[in-house]
Design an enzyme around this catalytic site. Structure first.
Site: not given
Ligand code: NDP
Length: 520
Positions: A227-228, A231, A248, A282
């Site tokens: 997940s962002t 990340g 990613e 995703c």
């Protein structure tokens, strides 16, 4: 309890290996028990990897290709066995597990087969000033790569980094998701069958803290997929040791349907892109923008498709349960909010989210600023909006903080529309196809992350560019010496003026020399 007894109990608790269970999300059954690897264990894995990295590098492209080819054979032959582990840990149907494994094997073949061509020495023109030199660039392995992966495609996604990192000459330490540790261990064990005594691919298992430990364990690069939000944490942790990262992350991919599109194919692609793998993809389709001229026929076709898609745990199910139980609340929240803010559910909707399974949901009339249109849902839901033109569709598709993938259905303008979409990959008249083409780069922009896996870029991502300039012949004018004369300096100045003073484009060497002669 005396202080001494308390200390002993604490020591015992500290020495006891900590473990966690992986569960079957369809049944809640325990699939396996795995170690929670601590910082020291992770560091030790990185140390072992480093000890073998030189051997792996020296093996060269052909040696590595041979070993990775054997590994590919093991995975391909025992695909059913690995698919069973994927099925047990994620709940996805066997056929879907097999699909991701098959595509992974194809990527592994491409990475190993193309490493020499992409990364091996390449000569380039040294330029007019340094024409006596030979200029060569080659891409050298970084050493040890840390890979942190998600659970939704527990083979395909991390292997997008692992296969390319190995083919480029690195050793890998992999931390799989806590939901799919068995898949990670299966992959490492299958490579050990080919190379038993080298630490080419090691798996460390555990929770988020084990992943955090890998970020600062001394790897030469960290490839994160997830997940962002995680990340950002990974990037912050890696900053402490100036460890480079690839992120990613998530997406909110749009599918655009032009007025000349094959509507039946577009609806089929939208349904599969949105609902397959329970929407836990995703690059899954989460939003659709349809030209007003084909809107009604598209919606009719999508609804008909969605009504025939069924989740379940047994044979014949189109997709499985939500693998991550807490995701159910988020999906329910997006649907409820969409309905409360004027949206309508044509399929599913209220009550679609059960204890483990989510029914396919088609939403229309959802305002663009609601979470169902702005945030990653990661469930089998899709929003559809009517647009007056493809200009409007492109504007709305691009109005997102994410930028991972997208899809365009258009007979006449597919590529043109694809170019205008701000995201890493676009499929034209198909869906998700780019991920299955090993030669294409994969990765996003914005909150979807940065860096590229797959293809030549994916190989280079795990290397550093090494420049080698070798003197072939004695130069007419040696620039790098204290013996340079005033005349040589003046000739040099003339040369630069002739080469660049009036030039608007690159000059051909012969033309520059003849102009230099004329100017003297
Ligand atoms: P998470 O971000 O929750 O976790 C990803 C990985 O990071 C897991 O292995 C997790 O371990 C680990 N992790 C958690 N906390 C930390 C930390 N502090 N430091 C280091 N590592 C940590 O993602 P999910 O596993 O839930 O995966 C779903 C997400 O992944 C979605 O957003 C999806 O879009 C994205 N994704 C992106 C892809 C792409 O290529 N762009 C492909 C596939 C998925 P643990 O599981 O033990 O918590």
């Amino acid at each position: 309890m005396s202080t001494a007894m308390a200390d002993t109990a604490t020591d015992a608790a500290e020495q006891e290996p900590r473990t966690f269970e992986s569960l079957n999300p369809a049944t809640g059954d325990v699939v396996g028990v795995h170690a929670i690897d601590d910082e020291a264990t992770v560091r030790e894995a990185v140390r072992r990897a480093r000890a073998d990295a030189a051997w792996w590098d020296e093996l060269g492209f052909d040696g590595r290709r041979e070993i990775l080819g054997k590994w590919r054979g093991v995975i391909a032959r025992r695909m059913g066995e690995l698919a069973a582990v994927v099925h047990d840990e994620t709940g996805k149907p066997h056929a879907d597990a097999q699909l991701e494994i098959g595509l992974t094997v194809d990527h592994l073949a491409w990475a190993a087969g193309h490493a020499r061509k992409v990364l091996g020495p390449t000569k380039s023109f040294a330029g007019l000033l340094m024409a006596n030199q030979s200029a060569v660039v080659e891409h050298r392995p970084l050493g040890v790569i840390g890979v942190i992966g998600p659970w939704n495609y527990p083979v395909f996604t991390p292997m997008g980094s692992i296969a390319y990192a190995l083919a480029a000459g690195n050793c890998v330490v992999f931390k799989p998701s806590e939901l799919t540790p068995g898949v990670g261990e299966w992959l490492a064990a299958s490579l050990r069958e080919v190379v038993p005594d080298r630490a080419l691919l090691q798996v460390v298992t555990g929770l988020g803290e084990t992943g955090a430990a890998l970020c600062t364990a001394g790897v030469d690069k960290l490839a994160f997929t997830g997940s962002t939000e995680t990340g950002k944490k990974v990037m912050a942790a890696c900053a402490q040791t100036l460890t480079p990262v690839i992120v990613e992350a998530g997406g909110k991919d749009a599918l655009l349907v032009d007025e000349d599109a094959d509507v039946a194919s577009a609806a089929d692609a939208a349904a599969w892109g949105a609902f397959s793998n329970a929407g836990q993809t995703c690059i899954g389709v989460e939003r659709v923008y349809v030209h007003e001229r084909v809107y009604d026929s598209f919606v009719d076709a999508l609804v008909a498709r969605a009504q025939n898609v069924h989740p379940g745990g047994g044979p014949g199910a189109h997709y499985g349960p939500a693998t991550l139980p807490k995701q159910l609340d988020l999906i329910r929240g997006h649907i409820d909010d969409a309905l409360a803010s004027g949206g309508r559910a044509l399929v599913g909707g209220e009550g679609a989210v059960g204890d483990r399974f989510v029914q396919p949901t088609v939403l229309v009339d959802v305002p663009e600023d609601r979470p169902a249109n702005t945030d990653e849902t990661f469930g089998p839901t899709i929003t559809v909006k009517k647009v007056a033109s493809m200009d409007e569709a492109v504007r709305l598709a691009n109005a997102t903080r994410y930028g991972l993938g997208s899809t365009v259905f258009s007979k006449a303008h597919g590529t043109e529309i694809a170019r205008r979409l701000r995201c890493g990959m676009t499929a034209v008249n198909d869906v998700i196809s780019f991920a299955a083409i090993p030669s294409l780069p994969f990765g996003g922009v914005g909150d979807s992350g940065f860096g590229r896996i797959h293809g030549p870029d994916g190989l280079r991502e795990f290397t550093y560019a090494k420049a080698i300039a070798s003197r072939r012949i004695k130069p007419v004018m040696l620039l790098t010496t204290f013996d340079r004369t005033a005349k040589q300096d003046s000739t040099f100045a003339q040369l630069i003026t002739v080469m660049h003073g009036r030039a608007t484009t690159m000059q051909r060497p012969a033309a520059v020399v003849s102009r230099l002669r004329r100017s003297r």
